[in-house]
Design an enzyme around this catalytic site. Structure first.
Site, PDB file in Angstrom:
ATOM      1  CG  HIS A 107      -4.547  -0.477   4.991  1.00  0.00           C
ATOM      2  ND1 HIS A 107      -4.017   0.129   3.877  1.00  0.00           N
ATOM      3  CD2 HIS A 107      -5.569  -1.247   4.555  1.00  0.00           C
ATOM      4  CE1 HIS A 107      -4.678  -0.274   2.807  1.00  0.00           C
ATOM      5  NE2 HIS A 107      -5.630  -1.116   3.196  1.00  0.00           N
ATOM      6  CB  CYS A 125       0.790   1.260   4.410  1.00  0.00           C
ATOM      7  SG  CYS A 125      -0.843   0.859   5.081  1.00  0.00           S
ATOM      8  CB  CYS A 149      -0.924  -0.006   1.219  1.00  0.00           C
ATOM      9  SG  CYS A 149      -1.832   1.532   1.406  1.00  0.00           S
ATOM     10  CG  ASP A 193      -2.530  14.699  -4.916  1.00  0.00           C
ATOM     11  OD1 ASP A 193      -3.494  14.003  -4.573  1.00  0.00           O
ATOM     12  OD2 ASP A 193      -1.872  14.495  -5.970  1.00  0.00           O
ATOM     13  CG  HIS A 233      -6.896   9.237  -0.298  1.00  0.00           C
ATOM     14  ND1 HIS A 233      -6.913   7.877  -0.550  1.00  0.00           N
ATOM     15  CD2 HIS A 233      -7.185   9.838  -1.474  1.00  0.00           C
ATOM     16  CE1 HIS A 233      -7.190   7.669  -1.825  1.00  0.00           C
ATOM     17  NE2 HIS A 233      -7.373   8.852  -2.416  1.00  0.00           N
ATOM     18  CB  THR A 268      -5.595   5.703  -8.044  1.00  0.00           C
ATOM     19  OG1 THR A 268      -5.171   6.827  -7.267  1.00  0.00           O
ATOM     20  CG2 THR A 268      -6.317   6.190  -9.295  1.00  0.00           C
ATOM     21  CG  HIS A 276      -8.668  14.080  -2.812  1.00  0.00           C
ATOM     22  ND1 HIS A 276      -7.596  14.124  -3.665  1.00  0.00           N
ATOM     23  CD2 HIS A 276      -9.147  12.817  -2.887  1.00  0.00           C
ATOM     24  CE1 HIS A 276      -7.442  12.933  -4.239  1.00  0.00           C
ATOM     25  NE2 HIS A 276      -8.369  12.124  -3.786  1.00  0.00           N
ATOM     26  CG  HIS A 311      -4.193   4.013   3.410  1.00  0.00           C
ATOM     27  ND1 HIS A 311      -3.182   3.354   4.104  1.00  0.00           N
ATOM     28  CD2 HIS A 311      -4.638   4.978   4.242  1.00  0.00           C
ATOM     29  CE1 HIS A 311      -3.032   3.907   5.301  1.00  0.00           C
ATOM     30  NE2 HIS A 311      -3.911   4.911   5.405  1.00  0.00           N
ATOM     31  N   GLY A 316     -12.636   7.027  -9.387  1.00  0.00           N
ATOM     32  CA  GLY A 316     -11.300   7.606  -9.490  1.00  0.00           C
ATOM     33  C   GLY A 316     -10.402   7.265  -8.317  1.00  0.00           C
TER      34      GLY A 316
HETATM   35  P1  AMP Z   1      -7.473   8.985  -5.525  1.00  0.00           P
HETATM   36  O1  AMP Z   1      -7.367   9.093  -7.027  1.00  0.00           O
HETATM   37  O2  AMP Z   1      -8.715   9.592  -4.939  1.00  0.00           O
HETATM   38  O3  AMP Z   1      -7.217   7.568  -5.038  1.00  0.00           O
HETATM   39  O4  AMP Z   1      -6.305   9.879  -4.952  1.00  0.00           O
HETATM   40  C1  AMP Z   1      -4.979   9.436  -4.877  1.00  0.00           C
HETATM   41  C2  AMP Z   1      -4.119  10.660  -4.954  1.00  0.00           C
HETATM   42  O5  AMP Z   1      -2.832  10.326  -4.495  1.00  0.00           O
HETATM   43  C3  AMP Z   1      -3.966  11.242  -6.362  1.00  0.00           C
HETATM   44  O6  AMP Z   1      -4.491  12.568  -6.395  1.00  0.00           O
HETATM   45  C4  AMP Z   1      -2.459  11.197  -6.594  1.00  0.00           C
HETATM   46  O7  AMP Z   1      -1.985  12.325  -7.296  1.00  0.00           O
HETATM   47  C5  AMP Z   1      -1.917  11.128  -5.171  1.00  0.00           C
HETATM   48  N1  AMP Z   1      -0.607  10.513  -5.022  1.00  0.00           N
HETATM   49  C6  AMP Z   1      -0.155   9.376  -5.622  1.00  0.00           C
HETATM   50  N2  AMP Z   1       1.094   9.093  -5.204  1.00  0.00           N
HETATM   51  C7  AMP Z   1       1.443  10.076  -4.321  1.00  0.00           C
HETATM   52  C8  AMP Z   1       2.614  10.345  -3.553  1.00  0.00           C
HETATM   53  N3  AMP Z   1       3.694   9.541  -3.577  1.00  0.00           N
HETATM   54  N4  AMP Z   1       2.612  11.454  -2.773  1.00  0.00           N
HETATM   55  C9  AMP Z   1       1.537  12.263  -2.736  1.00  0.00           C
HETATM   56  N5  AMP Z   1       0.407  12.048  -3.417  1.00  0.00           N
HETATM   57  C10 AMP Z   1       0.352  10.982  -4.213  1.00  0.00           C
HETATM   58 ZN    ZN Z   2      -2.480   1.426   3.606  1.00  0.00          ZN
END
Ligand code: AMP
Ligand code: ZN
Length: 114
Positions: free
Chosen positions: A47, A8, A5, A31, A98, A93, A100, A96, A91
């Site tokens: 997690h 994580c 993850c 982000d 989060h 991705t 925004h 875990h 959307g």
């Molecule tokens: P979601 O698409 O809602 O799952 O949001 C995941 C977010 O994580 C996306 O907006 C990505 O740009 C962001 N993201 C992916 N990898 C990283 C990272 N290493 N550091 C900070 N943000 C990230």
């Molecule tokens: Zn996690």
């Protein structure tokens, strides 16, 4: 911790992040591909996959919302929009949970665009 993850691994400090707020329950970091002038993610250290799982954990849910509050104060955000994507079709991705936090793009976030 879930080994594969991404978030994580950020909690474990295996992957660096631009942290704007942290406490013993959550971490908030910028982000990596910001969709607004201010784009911060708040995650629980534990997690938890998504908001449906978070909603079943009152303590963690309060911790994440307190993290949102703390970020808004820390960055002195006059307004912001909070989004939880849930499921790949929305959307999401990273599985875990989060929050925004998006600010600085005016009205566009009011319509749920990302
Ligand atoms: P979601 O698409 O809602 O799952 O949001 C995941 C977010 O994580 C996306 O907006 C990505 O740009 C962001 N993201 C992916 N990898 C990283 C990272 N290493 N550091 C900070 N943000 C990230
Ligand atoms: Zn996690």
């Amino acid at each position: 911790m879930v080994a594969d993850c991404l978030f994580c691994r950020i909690v474990a400090e295996e992957i660096p992040a631009d942290v704007v707020y942290t406490d013993d329950r959550v971490i908030a970091f910028r982000d990596i591909m910001p969709k607004a002038p201010t784009h911060v993610l708040v995650i629980p250290r534990e997690h938890i996959a998504d908001i449906t799982e978070l909603g079943a954990n009152r303590e963690a849910a309060a911790d994440v919302l307190n993290g949102v509050r703390a970020v808004s104060r820390q960055l002195e955000l006059p307004y912001f929009t909070t989004i939880f994507n849930t499921g790949p079709e929305s959307g999401q991705t990273v599985l875990h949970v989060h929050a925004h936090i998006l600010s600085g793009s005016g009205q566009m976030w009011a319509h749920g665009q990302k």
